[in-house]
Design a protein around this motif. Structure first.
Motif, short mmCIF file in Angstrom:
data_model
loop_
_atom_site.label_atom_id
_atom_site.label_comp_id
_atom_site.label_asym_id
_atom_site.label_seq_id
_atom_site.Cartn_x
_atom_site.Cartn_y
_atom_site.Cartn_z
N GLU A 37 0.84 -1.19 0.00
CA GLU A 37 0.00 0.00 0.00
C GLU A 37 0.88 1.24 0.00
OE1 GLU A 37 -2.59 1.55 -0.36
OE2 GLU A 37 -4.22 0.11 -0.54
N SER A 39 1.00 3.77 2.31
CA SER A 39 1.40 4.32 3.61
C SER A 39 1.24 3.24 4.66
CB SER A 39 0.52 5.53 3.98
OG SER A 39 -0.82 5.12 4.21
N ALA A 40 1.83 3.48 5.83
CA ALA A 40 1.71 2.52 6.93
C ALA A 40 0.25 2.38 7.36
CB ALA A 40 2.58 2.96 8.10
N ASP A 41 -0.47 3.50 7.38
CA ASP A 41 -1.87 3.45 7.78
C ASP A 41 -2.69 2.63 6.78
OD1 ASP A 41 -4.17 4.39 9.41
OD2 ASP A 41 -4.72 5.42 7.56
N ALA A 42 -2.47 2.87 5.48
CA ALA A 42 -3.20 2.11 4.47
C ALA A 42 -2.83 0.64 4.50
CB ALA A 42 -2.91 2.69 3.08
N ALA A 43 -1.57 0.33 4.79
CA ALA A 43 -1.14 -1.07 4.89
C ALA A 43 -1.82 -1.75 6.06
CB ALA A 43 0.38 -1.14 5.03
N ASP A 78 4.57 -0.73 2.93
CA ASP A 78 4.08 0.57 2.47
C ASP A 78 4.96 1.18 1.38
OD1 ASP A 78 6.31 1.33 3.91
OD2 ASP A 78 5.19 2.36 5.49
N THR A 79 5.75 0.34 0.73
CA THR A 79 6.54 0.79 -0.41
C THR A 79 6.75 -0.38 -1.36
OG1 THR A 79 8.68 1.64 -1.15
CG2 THR A 79 8.67 0.39 0.89
#
Length: 284
Positions: A37, A39-43, A78-79
């Motif tokens: 994803e 970002s960390a939040d989206a992940a 997140d990448t």
């Protein structure tokens, strides 16, 4: 249940509804899966979405293993640089934006040098997405929503992909418990082209006052055996998604796919279907 014909290591780019569902079926077939994803939040939200999907399947008695056991084989990042380099299969499930899809497929081609690169696009040209990439590794694997339940995968072949790769992708999809159809890379493929044509005509019928959305859907379910009417399906897919596909097909195939004004109006009012609580039906 683990299937020895499934990919052992796979990645899914995009952890929304489709990506989470694709991750679910890969995990259930015994693959180790990485979901990427932005970002960390989206992940974290993607991981929760996969966990919720597995839990629902377990409640229905559709999992051979426990959700926790399957989640042990799931990673979220997140990448795209952290995609597993040994992945056999990478499926991109990002929004229907050709430039975005090309960017993530290019990143996946570099991060996973031996992977089959599959796009979950429902209408965009796979050959165009493969331009500038190792095209012999790129094809379409069009899953349907909800992925854990819908039995079909449409494998899309463009002119530069090898027969053995198409056969491998079809075998993987069958290992996920899916029935496969193979289609040539053409606008809308087979399923979106036909499904959108019916959906747009149903919207025109509502616009013209022929019948209510509920009655049109009931007619298709009971008269033609559809499991779900075309307007409820439009709500499930998302009116914005259906509009974007219709506009693409209009450009490629002509005015018979021109979106009805009612569809444009509803999208303009953010009546996008189930995800916003209202489309042709009330989902609140």
């Amino acid at each position: 249940m683990t299937d020895s014909n499934a990919p052992r290591t796979a990645a899914v780019i995009g952890g929304g509804t489709m990506g989470a569902g694709i991750a679910h079926v890969l995990l259930a077939a015994g693959a180790r899966v990485t979901v990427a994803e932005v970002s960390a939040d989206a992940a974290a939200k993607a991981r929760d979405a996969v966990a919720n999907s597995l839990a629902k399947a377990a409640d229905r008695g559709k999992l051979a293993a426990t959700p926790n056991d399957l989640l042990a084989a799931l990673s979220v990042v997140d990448t795209l640089a952290d995609l597993p380099p040994g992945a056999e299969l990478v499926v991109e499930a990002v929004p229907e934006d050709a430039a975005l899809k090309r960017r993530v497929l290019a990143a996946a081609a570099g991060a996973c040098p031996d992977a089959v690169l599959a796009s979950n696009t429902s209408s965009l040209s796979v050959g165009a997405l493969a331009e500038g990439l190792p095209g012999e590794r790129v094809l379409g694997m069009h899953f349907f929503n909800p992925v854990p339940v819908q039995p079909l995968v449409e494998v899309v072949r463009h002119g530069g992909v090898a027969d053995d790769l198409v056969a491998r992708a079809a075998g993987w999809a069958e290992a996920l418990g899916k029935t496969v159809i193979v289609v040539r890379d053409s606008p809308g493929f087979a399923t979106s082209r036909l499904g959108v044509a019916v959906g747009l005509e149903a919207i025109r019928m509502v616009q013209e006052g022929v019948a209510s959305a509920e009655d049109i859907d009931t007619g298709m379910r009971l008269g033609y055996g559809w499991p779900m009417g075309p307007l409820r399906l439009t709500d499930l897919v998302g009116l914005d998604v259906r509009l974007a596909i219709a506009e693409h097909l209009e450009r490629e195939l002509g005015p018979r796919f021109a979106p009805p004004q009612l569809l444009r109006d509803k999208v303009g009012r953010d009546e996008l279907g189930r995800k916003t609580g209202r489309g042709f039906f009330d989902w609140s």
